[in-house]
Design an enzyme around this catalytic site. Structure first.
Site, mmCIF file in Angstrom:
data_model
loop_
_atom_site.group_PDB
_atom_site.id
_atom_site.type_symbol
_atom_site.label_atom_id
_atom_site.label_comp_id
_atom_site.label_asym_id
_atom_site.label_seq_id
_atom_site.Cartn_x
_atom_site.Cartn_y
_atom_site.Cartn_z
ATOM 1 N N HIS A 167 -36.371 -25.633 31.930
ATOM 2 C CA HIS A 167 -35.506 -25.945 32.848
ATOM 3 C C HIS A 167 -36.730 -25.778 34.379
ATOM 4 C CE1 HIS A 167 -31.361 -27.193 32.597
ATOM 5 N NE2 HIS A 167 -31.753 -26.883 31.850
ATOM 6 N N GLU A 208 -31.008 -32.197 30.375
ATOM 7 C CA GLU A 208 -31.145 -31.627 29.744
ATOM 8 C C GLU A 208 -31.771 -32.234 27.863
ATOM 9 O OE1 GLU A 208 -30.647 -28.656 29.256
ATOM 10 O OE2 GLU A 208 -29.306 -27.733 30.709
ATOM 11 N N SER A 227 -37.671 -27.393 25.316
ATOM 12 C CA SER A 227 -37.458 -25.938 24.631
ATOM 13 C C SER A 227 -36.965 -25.383 23.158
ATOM 14 C CB SER A 227 -36.334 -25.165 25.757
ATOM 15 O OG SER A 227 -34.691 -25.243 25.343
#
Ligand SMILES: [Fe+2]
Length: 295
Positions: A167, A208, A227
């Site tokens: 993020h 996301e 991620s």
């Protein structure tokens, strides 16, 4: 029930004020009492934190800093192949430490001069209305613990690797940061739970797990993909659908496995027009109409 609730380990506050993180038996750190004590202590920092005060320092072990260094190094290689130009520009601008886990206060201080975003510590699941609502004020709720060192490339829950590498690098770019703010303003505007969940699902499938076309190939900008050491290699083979707010807001997803349905924007401008435009103007009535039209 909204699925994201299962994503985080539950947190319990004991009668004596101590905080306990209830890890599932399947969690890689379940049988490690030292890790669990650290998780409880880190959760306690967030529970007792007051907005506007510095984020308390979390204690990490050398092994945990090594996990960060390893994952940072491996993900950086993959980002060059799979992340969007704007995400890479955000990462370059932010300049996260590579050899050790940054404190959230430090992430906040790196980010604020760039796009105004600041980090807030979260012990676990933050209620949707608060999590999304404060994005409008430039606050991002973030967990502070790191995954168990025994499996450096896997975490069953969003940890500091996800929150910061996924993020913060995106939040460091003005155009993505503007989209996060618009999601927050949308969450503030709606009153009903159904509308709030719809907004959160659009967030899920974009900020996301969003992908977009760039230079003839598909690249990721979603924090969940960027991620994840495994997922980043797989997303191009998933069921890629055109960007469509009604479809994103009503499509079911399973958080326990790789996301097999993804929505691709043709460009960042396309994402801003379709999703930014939706968040900028949506209300309970317009969302109810989208849900009705989609069913
Ligand atoms: Fe996330």
């Amino acid at each position: 029930m909204f699925e994201e609730a299962q994503y985080f380990a539950p947190i319990a506050t004991q009668d004596d004020g101590s905080v306990v993180v209830e890890l599932a038996a399947s969690h890689p750190g379940f049988a490690d009492p030292v890790y669990r004590a650290r998780r409880n202590a880190i959760a306690g920092l967030a529970v007792n934190h007051r907005r506007g005060t510095p984020i308390p320092v979390a204690e990490y072990t050398e092994q945990e800093h090594e996990v960060w260094a390893l994952v940072t190094r491996e993900l950086a290689v993959k980002h060059r192949a799979y992340a969007t130009a704007e995400y890479l520009a955000g990462a370059e601008r932010l300049g996260l430490p590579r050899a050790r886990i940054p404190q959230l206060q430090e992430v906040s201080e790196l980010l604020e001069p760039l796009t105004g975003f600041r980090y807030l510590p979260a012990a676990g699941l933050v209620p949707l209305r608060d999590f999304y609502g404060v994005l409008a004020d430039g606050y991002f709720h973030s967990t502070q613990y790191i995954r168990h060192h025994s499996v450096p490339f896997y975490t069953p829950e969003p940890d500091v690797v996800h929150e910061v590498i996924g993020h913060a690098n995106a939040l460091a770019h003005d155009r993505y940061a503007a989209l996060y703010r618009l999601a927050g303003e949308a969450a503030r505007r709606v009153e009903g739970e159904e509308a709030l969940e719809f907004i959160s699902k659009v967030f899920w499938f974009t900020l996301e797990f969003g992908v977009m076309r760039e230079g003839g190939e598909l690249r990721a900008y979603g924090a969940g993909i960027l991620s994840s050491y495994g997922e980043i290699e797989e997303f191009r083979g998933m069921d890629i659908r055109p960007l469509d707010v009604a479809a994103m807001g009503t499509t079911h997803y399973d958080i326990t496995k790789y996301q097999d349905v993804l929505f691709a924007a043709d460009s960042l401008r396309h994402l801003e027009d379709v999703v930014g435009g939706f968040w900028a103007t949506c209300d309970d009535d317009s969302i109810a109409k989208l849900v009705a039209d989609a069913s």
